[in-house]
Design a protein around this motif. Structure first.
Motif, PDB file in Angstrom:
ATOM      1  N   GLU A  73       0.839  -1.212   0.000  1.00 27.76           N
ATOM      2  CA  GLU A  73       0.000   0.000   0.000  1.00 27.76           C
ATOM      3  C   GLU A  73       0.868   1.255   0.000  1.00 27.76           C
ATOM      4  O   GLU A  73       0.588   2.214  -0.721  1.00 27.76           O
ATOM      5  CB  GLU A  73      -0.929   0.001   1.215  1.00 27.76           C
ATOM      6  N   ILE A  90      -1.860  -1.169  -4.852  1.00 25.67           N
ATOM      7  CA  ILE A  90      -3.088  -1.512  -4.125  1.00 25.67           C
ATOM      8  C   ILE A  90      -3.586  -2.907  -4.476  1.00 25.67           C
ATOM      9  O   ILE A  90      -4.057  -3.651  -3.612  1.00 25.67           O
ATOM     10  CB  ILE A  90      -4.189  -0.461  -4.404  1.00 25.67           C
ATOM     11  N   ARG A  96     -10.162  -4.244   6.498  1.00 28.43           N
ATOM     12  CA  ARG A  96      -9.027  -3.581   5.840  1.00 28.43           C
ATOM     13  C   ARG A  96      -9.194  -3.613   4.325  1.00 28.43           C
ATOM     14  O   ARG A  96      -8.925  -2.633   3.635  1.00 28.43           O
ATOM     15  CB  ARG A  96      -7.727  -4.291   6.256  1.00 28.43           C
ATOM     16  N   LEU A 107      -9.514  -0.351   1.803  1.00 25.56           N
ATOM     17  CA  LEU A 107      -8.649  -0.143   0.629  1.00 25.56           C
ATOM     18  C   LEU A 107      -9.479   0.043  -0.643  1.00 25.56           C
ATOM     19  O   LEU A 107      -9.197   0.922  -1.462  1.00 25.56           O
ATOM     20  CB  LEU A 107      -7.706  -1.343   0.460  1.00 25.56           C
ATOM     21  N   HIS A 116      -9.439   3.473  -2.827  1.00 22.05           N
ATOM     22  CA  HIS A 116      -8.629   3.480  -4.048  1.00 22.05           C
ATOM     23  C   HIS A 116      -9.351   3.015  -5.303  1.00 22.05           C
ATOM     24  O   HIS A 116      -8.735   2.968  -6.364  1.00 22.05           O
ATOM     25  CB  HIS A 116      -7.400   2.584  -3.847  1.00 22.05           C
ATOM     26  N   SER A 172      -5.674   5.064   8.998  1.00 20.32           N
ATOM     27  CA  SER A 172      -6.613   4.080   8.439  1.00 20.32           C
ATOM     28  C   SER A 172      -7.984   4.162   9.092  1.00 20.32           C
ATOM     29  O   SER A 172      -8.957   3.657   8.556  1.00 20.32           O
ATOM     30  CB  SER A 172      -6.042   2.671   8.605  1.00 20.32           C
ATOM     31  N   ARG A 182      -7.774   8.756  -3.486  1.00 23.75           N
ATOM     32  CA  ARG A 182      -6.884   8.845  -2.324  1.00 23.75           C
ATOM     33  C   ARG A 182      -6.106  10.152  -2.401  1.00 23.75           C
ATOM     34  O   ARG A 182      -5.536  10.489  -3.433  1.00 23.75           O
ATOM     35  CB  ARG A 182      -5.909   7.667  -2.356  1.00 23.75           C
TER      36      ARG A 182
END
Length: 722
Positions: free
Chosen positions: A16, A21, A49, A53, A57, A308, A318
């Motif tokens: 990351e 990604i 998680r 992400l 993204h 996060s 992002r």
């Protein structure tokens, strides 16, 4: 197995950081897809998680939603884990928000609120309660349930008070003010919301205020919207100055952060060398720690873990450290708009305030700056040449709506400025850009069709096509539910009918003015009142009721000068009053008034009004027998008239002229199956930034020989009074 999970988590974090990604997601999915079972809590943390992400993204909202729904099933078997359960509810709510599914979003948020209530008094649960109430209020406002939205925000405010968190109290107080401004059904409630924001903001320590740039911007913008609605430009000015200064400081701060991040990356590269001498490594490590501490104090981020926990980025793009105006700390969903959108909004506010004062150079600079910001962000959202509404990812619609609405308002102001300066070709080009954007995004920009029709009317009126102007103003009335916009467009249409000059048109003008005049005191602010008094005074003058016209116009001028500060409208008021003074044989006052009007018209580069004033001054000098002044004035008037005729000829010769004035609305095909309720309910539309009176209420272009307004018809027509 726990060691395996830790290793894959670490590897995912490594990828990351490198921007890989896809690889990060694959590392995490390896845990979920493993044939060997992990503890449920390990799988839950992993799926949360992955969802984070994907939402940060990508546009893969459905994939993220699947992971979150699976997490919820696993969490049901775990008796505690309240933080993880709240995190899952919050992320799932944001998934539903991104796809416009409001009912299931509300259902999830209510479950989250039930959970926080069942746990008891814990600060972390109170903060999650604030998070859920914040998101619930947003969902309810999208549905138009403003009272429900305010109730949710008041619950959040109570939680923030219970944990003694003034910044969080300010977050909810400003959010309540925002909803009050959107609803505005009670002046006292709006004023109370404004005062509450002031009291709480003053109670926060100065150092803490500096650490809340998002709250500062949000609070100042809402105060400006409030003052704009009241037409209280004088008291709004300090807020505009504060906002502009804050933006410039934040830009410098952001640039400094970016330089530190760049320096930190270079240090990281150097420290990764295996052949580095111990002494050099120690020195570089010391410098690295120092820069990290500096970044931490500037951004409020102390670790990747804390970052996060921050809410999903709007628009699924992002953003870098320091590129966010956070309204409240995690776990609040606390960003109102991305920083670039706020910057563009600040530029727009400066334009809105500078345009009526004739500060066109600064306005042009800000329009260019704001539009450049917006174009860059639209490209990031995938909106390039040829992309249309149907091509957008569903999760991009909300953010696209924010930027497209801002873009349209910049173009609207550009059209207004160019029409004031008689730069008709430039006005055409900006208006055509507005039309083209509307045709590409007709559903998202549905609310803008009224503005485009109103500006088509303004253009047609400015180039002397009064029948076409009246048509477009009447069409604009049909396209909006805003009583204010309807009133202003009726006034514009009335002025166009008055400029046509025949008895039937004057009757049509009166039919339009009458209803607005009857309710002019019911509007918030004086914008509609100054417009209708101008039009009614102009009509009374045409009907030879000079003294009554003078009374109405004098009242309108006083209101315009005191509240609006709109130099173009003041100049036009003065010109008519000067004409009236001359008609009433008050030559001393006529001279004084007309000179003031000419000074203002010159400052605004308003050639049509200059010619209008000059024609009245010529008649004044002729009546007084001042032959020298009359000849000088006539010569200057001729020069200006020739300049205007050249500009009009260029406008009429343009390929865009006919299609702009054409008595047809823009034909578009809207998408019935595209759910864009959120895009049309975006925050920038909560307050009407359009100030149509700033474009001016131009009367007829002067006839070659003399002004149509000075050449008062000696035949007494039948008069109708309101």
């Amino acid at each position: 197995m726990e060691a395996v999970a830790e290793g894959l988590w670490g590897l995912a974090e490594y990828h990351e950081k490198r921007g890989e990604i896809g690889k990060a997601v694959k590392c995490l999915e390896a845990i979920c897809q493993s044939e060997v079972s992990f503890f449920p809590i390990v799988e839950v943390k992993t799926r949360l998680r992955i969802a984070t992400l994907l939402l940060h993204h990508s546009h893969n909202v459905n994939h993220a939603k699947s992971h979150l729904e699976r997490s919820q099933l696993l969490l049901k078997s775990l008796p505690s884990c309240f933080e993880l359960k709240c995190r899952a509810y919050s992320l799932l709510s944001q998934c539903y928000h991104l796809v416009g599914a409001i009912p299931p979003q509300k259902q999830v948020l209510h479950k989250g609120l039930e959970l926080t209530a069942s746990v008891g008094y814990e600060i972390s649960m109170k903060l999650w309660c604030c998070n859920f109430n914040s998101q619930l209020a947003n969902a309810l406002s999208i549905e138009g349930d403003y009272q429900g939205s305010i109730s949710a925000l008041e619950c959040g405010y109570i939680c923030a008070t219970e944990v003694c968190f003034p910044e969080l109290q300010m977050f909810f107080a400003t959010s309540i003010l925002h909803v009050r401004l959107m609803q505005w059904d009670d002046d006292n409630l709006v004023e109370q919301a404004v005062n509450k924001c002031n009291v709480i903001w003053e109670s926060i320590d100065l150092d803490k205020r500096r650490q809340c740039p998002g709250l500062l911007f949000y609070n100042e913008l809402l105060h400006i919207f409030y003052r704009l609605r009241l037409c209280d430009y004088k008291n709004a000015a300090p807020h505009v100055d504060n906002l502009d200064a804050a933006m410039k400081f934040d830009m410098q701060q952001t640039q400094h952060i970016q330089e530190l991040v760049k320096e930190l990356n270079v240090l990281d590269q150097s420290l990764s060398r295996s052949d580095l001498h111990y002494r050099d490594r120690t020195a570089l490590s010391k410098k690295q720690t120092m820069i990290q501490e500096q970044l931490s104090s500037m951004t409020g981020l102390t670790s990747i873990g804390q970052e996060s926990l921050q809410p999903v980025y709007f628009g699924n793009v992002r953003r870098t450290i320091g590129d966010k105006l956070q309204l409240a700390p995690p776990p609040i969903d606390g960003e109102w708009l991305p920083k670039s959108a706020v910057y563009a909004l600040v530029d727009l506010i400066v334009v809105v305030f500078g345009r009526p004062k004739g500060l066109f150079k600064e306005c042009a600079k800000r329009i260019q700056s704001g539009m450049r910001l917006i174009q860059d962000e639209l490209v990031k959202l995938g909106i390039t040449d040829g992309v249309r509404e149907v091509d957008l990812q569903h999760s991009s619609i909300w953010m696209a709506g924010v930027y497209l609405m801002l873009l349209i308002q910049f173009l609207e102001n550009k059209v207004a400025i160019e029409l004031t300066r008689a730069e008709f070709v430039e006005a055409q080009e900006a208006l055509v850009q507005m039309r083209n954007w509307f045709m590409r995004f007709p559903t998202i920009l549905q609310a803008c069709e009224c503005i485009i029709e109103m500006l088509r009317g303004q253009y047609a009126h400015s180039v002397g096509c009064y029948n076409e102007a009246a048509f477009h103003f009447i069409e604009a009335v049909k396209l909006t539910d805003s009583k204010s916009m309807q009133a202003m467009c009726q006034v514009y249409a009335a002025v166009s009918y008055i400029c046509i000059g025949d008895a039937e048109s004057s009757s049509q003008a009166l039919d339009l003015i009458g209803p607005v005049y009857g309710v002019m005191d019911s509007f918030v602010g004086v914008r509609e009142k100054t417009g209708v008094l101008f039009a009614y005074g102009l009509l009374l003058m045409k009907q030879q009721d000079l003294q009554e016209a003078r009374n109405r116009l004098a009242r309108g001028l006083q209101l315009t000068h005191t509240y609006l500060g709109n130099l173009q409208l003041v100049s036009q008021y003065l010109t008519i009053l000067g004409s009236l003074a001359l008609a009433l044989r008050d030559t001393v006052q006529a001279r004084e008034i007309l000179r003031s009007s000419l000074t203002l018209a010159k400052k605004l580069y308003d050639i049509p009004t200059q010619i209008w004033v000059l024609s009245v001054l010529t008649a004044l000098y002729k009546e007084l027998g001042e032959r020298g002044n009359e000849m000088d004035n006539t010569e200057y008037q001729t020069k200006k008239s020739e300049d205007l005729q050249r500009r009009l000829a260029d406008a009429h010769a343009s390929i865009y002229h006919i299609e702009i004035i054409d008595k047809r609305r823009i034909q578009v095909h809207q998408l019935n199956d595209l759910d864009i309720k959120r895009a049309m309910a975006d925050p920038t539309m909560g307050v009407n930034l359009d100030i149509p009176e700033s474009i001016g209420l131009s009367s007829a272009l002067p006839a070659p020989s003399s002004s149509r307004l000075v050449d008062i018809d000696t035949r007494r027509r039948g008069k109708r009074r309101i």
